[in-house]
Design a protein around this motif. Sequence first.
Motif, short mmCIF file in Angstrom:
data_model
loop_
_atom_site.label_atom_id
_atom_site.label_comp_id
_atom_site.label_asym_id
_atom_site.label_seq_id
_atom_site.Cartn_x
_atom_site.Cartn_y
_atom_site.Cartn_z
N GLU A 52 6.05 6.22 -7.43
CA GLU A 52 6.25 5.19 -6.43
C GLU A 52 7.75 5.02 -6.14
O GLU A 52 8.57 4.97 -7.06
CB GLU A 52 5.65 3.87 -6.93
CG GLU A 52 5.79 2.71 -5.95
CD GLU A 52 5.21 1.44 -6.50
OE1 GLU A 52 5.83 0.38 -6.34
OE2 GLU A 52 4.12 1.51 -7.15
N ASN A 53 8.10 4.94 -4.82
CA ASN A 53 9.50 4.68 -4.45
C ASN A 53 9.51 3.95 -3.11
O ASN A 53 8.46 3.70 -2.52
CB ASN A 53 10.30 5.99 -4.39
CG ASN A 53 9.66 7.03 -3.47
OD1 ASN A 53 9.42 6.73 -2.28
ND2 ASN A 53 9.38 8.21 -4.00
N ASN A 75 7.55 5.66 -0.04
CA ASN A 75 6.11 5.86 0.05
C ASN A 75 5.31 4.56 -0.17
O ASN A 75 4.12 4.58 -0.44
CB ASN A 75 5.61 6.92 -0.94
CG ASN A 75 5.95 6.57 -2.39
OD1 ASN A 75 6.26 5.42 -2.71
ND2 ASN A 75 5.90 7.58 -3.25
N VAL A 76 5.99 3.43 -0.02
CA VAL A 76 5.33 2.14 -0.18
C VAL A 76 5.69 1.24 0.99
O VAL A 76 6.85 1.17 1.39
CB VAL A 76 5.73 1.45 -1.51
CG1 VAL A 76 5.14 0.05 -1.57
CG2 VAL A 76 5.29 2.28 -2.70
N GLU A 77 4.69 0.58 1.55
CA GLU A 77 4.93 -0.40 2.59
C GLU A 77 4.29 -1.72 2.19
O GLU A 77 3.30 -1.75 1.44
CB GLU A 77 4.38 0.07 3.94
CG GLU A 77 5.16 1.22 4.54
CD GLU A 77 4.78 1.50 5.98
OE1 GLU A 77 4.05 0.65 6.57
OE2 GLU A 77 5.18 2.54 6.51
N THR A 78 4.83 -2.80 2.69
CA THR A 78 4.32 -4.13 2.35
C THR A 78 4.27 -5.01 3.58
O THR A 78 4.92 -4.73 4.58
CB THR A 78 5.22 -4.81 1.29
OG1 THR A 78 6.51 -5.02 1.87
CG2 THR A 78 5.33 -3.96 0.03
N TRP A 83 0.82 -1.20 0.00
CA TRP A 83 0.00 0.00 0.00
C TRP A 83 0.86 1.25 0.00
O TRP A 83 2.04 1.22 0.33
CB TRP A 83 -0.94 -0.01 1.19
CG TRP A 83 -0.29 0.11 2.55
CD1 TRP A 83 -0.12 1.24 3.28
CD2 TRP A 83 0.28 -0.95 3.32
NE1 TRP A 83 0.52 0.98 4.46
CE2 TRP A 83 0.77 -0.37 4.52
CE3 TRP A 83 0.45 -2.33 3.12
CZ2 TRP A 83 1.41 -1.11 5.50
CZ3 TRP A 83 1.06 -3.05 4.11
CH2 TRP A 83 1.53 -2.46 5.28
N ARG A 84 0.24 2.38 -0.38
CA ARG A 84 0.93 3.68 -0.44
C ARG A 84 0.75 4.42 0.87
O ARG A 84 -0.29 4.31 1.53
CB ARG A 84 0.35 4.51 -1.59
CG ARG A 84 0.62 3.93 -2.96
CD ARG A 84 2.09 4.08 -3.34
NE ARG A 84 2.44 5.46 -3.56
CZ ARG A 84 2.43 6.05 -4.77
NH1 ARG A 84 2.10 5.34 -5.84
NH2 ARG A 84 2.79 7.31 -4.90
N THR A 85 1.79 5.26 1.22
CA THR A 85 1.75 6.01 2.49
C THR A 85 1.80 7.52 2.27
O THR A 85 1.77 8.28 3.24
CB THR A 85 2.94 5.61 3.36
OG1 THR A 85 4.17 5.91 2.71
CG2 THR A 85 2.87 4.12 3.68
N ASP A 86 1.87 7.97 1.02
CA ASP A 86 2.08 9.40 0.77
C ASP A 86 0.79 10.10 0.33
O ASP A 86 0.84 11.10 -0.39
CB ASP A 86 3.16 9.59 -0.31
CG ASP A 86 2.79 8.90 -1.62
OD1 ASP A 86 1.87 8.03 -1.58
OD2 ASP A 86 3.40 9.20 -2.65
N MET A 116 -1.00 11.42 -5.93
CA MET A 116 0.10 10.53 -5.58
C MET A 116 1.28 10.82 -6.50
O MET A 116 1.12 10.98 -7.71
CB MET A 116 -0.32 9.05 -5.74
CG MET A 116 -1.31 8.59 -4.69
SD MET A 116 -1.49 6.79 -4.67
CE MET A 116 -2.09 6.52 -6.33
#
Length: 592
Positions: free
Chosen positions: A249-250, A253-256, A233-236, A246
């Motif tokens: 993607e980097n 700003n991404v968690e799994t 999912w994205r966090t930004d 948004m």
Amino acid sequence: MNQDWILQQRETRRAFSNSTWVPLRESSTDEQGNVRAVGYVSEVFACGSVAFPPEHRGFAEGLSWSEIGIGRSAQPYAYEDGYYSSIEQYQYHDKEPIGVNLVFEHPQPVVGGKLWILNPDLVVALHLIKEGGEWVRPEENFAVVAREVVDEKGNYRRIEIKREFLMDYLAARNLSLRLSYYRQRVENVATLENSPYSNLVDLQEQRDGGRFELRVRTLDTIFGGSWASFRMWRTDVDEDDDAPVMGPENNDNVETESSEGYRGGYKGVRVEGEFWRDEWIEHQGLSVRVRGDADKNLPQFIVETDGARIASVDLDNEDIGRWLWFRPSIVNELLKYRGFSLDWYTAETGAIHSTSGYVTPFGVNGSDLVTVYAYDIARLDGWEQHIWAAHNVVPDGKVSSELLAAQVRAEPAGTYAVEFLLFQTMRQLEQGFRDRFGVSLYTHDIDDAAVMQHMSRFASTDQASLLRLAKELVRVFSDRLNVTVLRKLAAHAEKEKLGSNKLLQDILAQKVGADRARQVLSVIAGAYDMRVGDAHPTGSKIRDAIKLAGVDESLSYLQQGEQLISNFGEAVWWIGRLLFGPPEGDGSKTIG
């Protein structure tokens, strides 16, 4: 269940090429229980089909379940270069139609579901109409030609067609139908050893022109095993921002997250039998219905007093110059069929209207036989000819004189059938009451033509049917009389106790006297007593009633029926004549 059921040996021996019904498309499932638990039983049958012309037959031999089975649906397609593939076309390669679809699939993207549609060309070619879930052919006694099965949820499960009609259509288009179908049977048992399948092992074999496979597996092998899930999912994204955007993607700003596990513990064994087969439905080169080929199975008819017969095909000539004789039962037999009707031309002649669109004139001769010009029978559809042939007899009593007058001398008789006159007199009497008294004589109207179909001289074949004919006469006349109106017009002291016939007699008596009124109504009274005799036969009372109705029991039953209708109609005429016509003795004639 048992081994025979799971092995499907009886089913695999059956081919649709010699079945009455052929599935064009089917997806049927009958299952009970939980698929992952012991006790589950399932049976599946699925079928697809495509028709191919001779030039593509060789290629089609290589097409099977994956190419023409239930997983494929007939759909139109528009290519970007302007080429359009209609829904009827079957294409193996793009823009190369090689076959014809007989069932189309029509998705309903807004309302949901899918419709299965029988090819309209087949429907129109065979002159079918749809009634509920069936396509019927009115020209052949509304024979069911094709039918569909839809489940309680509105899902289509089957469209099948009677092979006889399918072959006629295929012959007209010079097509062969290729079926590809699949049958599966499954049962989940607790243990193989304690089940009917204890001695079965995995099996693959070619059988009855198809392929059969038997698989025995534990439920844990099928439904158990490891599982893994991965979530990213994205966090930004600022959820409070009115118009969030948004960025690229980097890693920042991404968690799994991921997880894994094992699901198992399913108890039991699944025994599964599967069968695949491809089959051809071939035509015989004969298309009687669609192409109009000559029917090779037409009957022969008796044409001579010695019983000599001539084939129908040799009578199919307008100038053949022969007549045929039939038992009068042919009329009642034909009127049993939906869409057939009886019409009267003269006292002795009429016609049978059939669903094939033909009108078959006939005459009734002095021996009570129905005579018909041979060509009028030979031009009928084959199935109708077979019905007529079953009632064909040796010539007896000559051809109906009134039929000859019309067909040979072109001088139709100026007579009228008693059946026609009966309804005419009832209408005239009704009009007289309306004109003179301003009232309706009958409580309800009837369709004269419809009632006449079962109320004719042909309905009288024995004493019981003669009594039923009397019952019908009373039903269409006496039982419809408006008792409330008649009581207002009657003068009898006890008119509130009188029935319809007695009230009408009293009204007539006011004009012509009680004796004359009783004489005129005697036939109707006799018919009424005959009606009672139909329910309570008592021998002498029936004969008294028949005599009162003026029927001569020495005549044939057909002639008795004709006489009963004639006498009843004449009585009705006299009622109107005496109530609303000129005085008796002025020279006016009766309707007889």
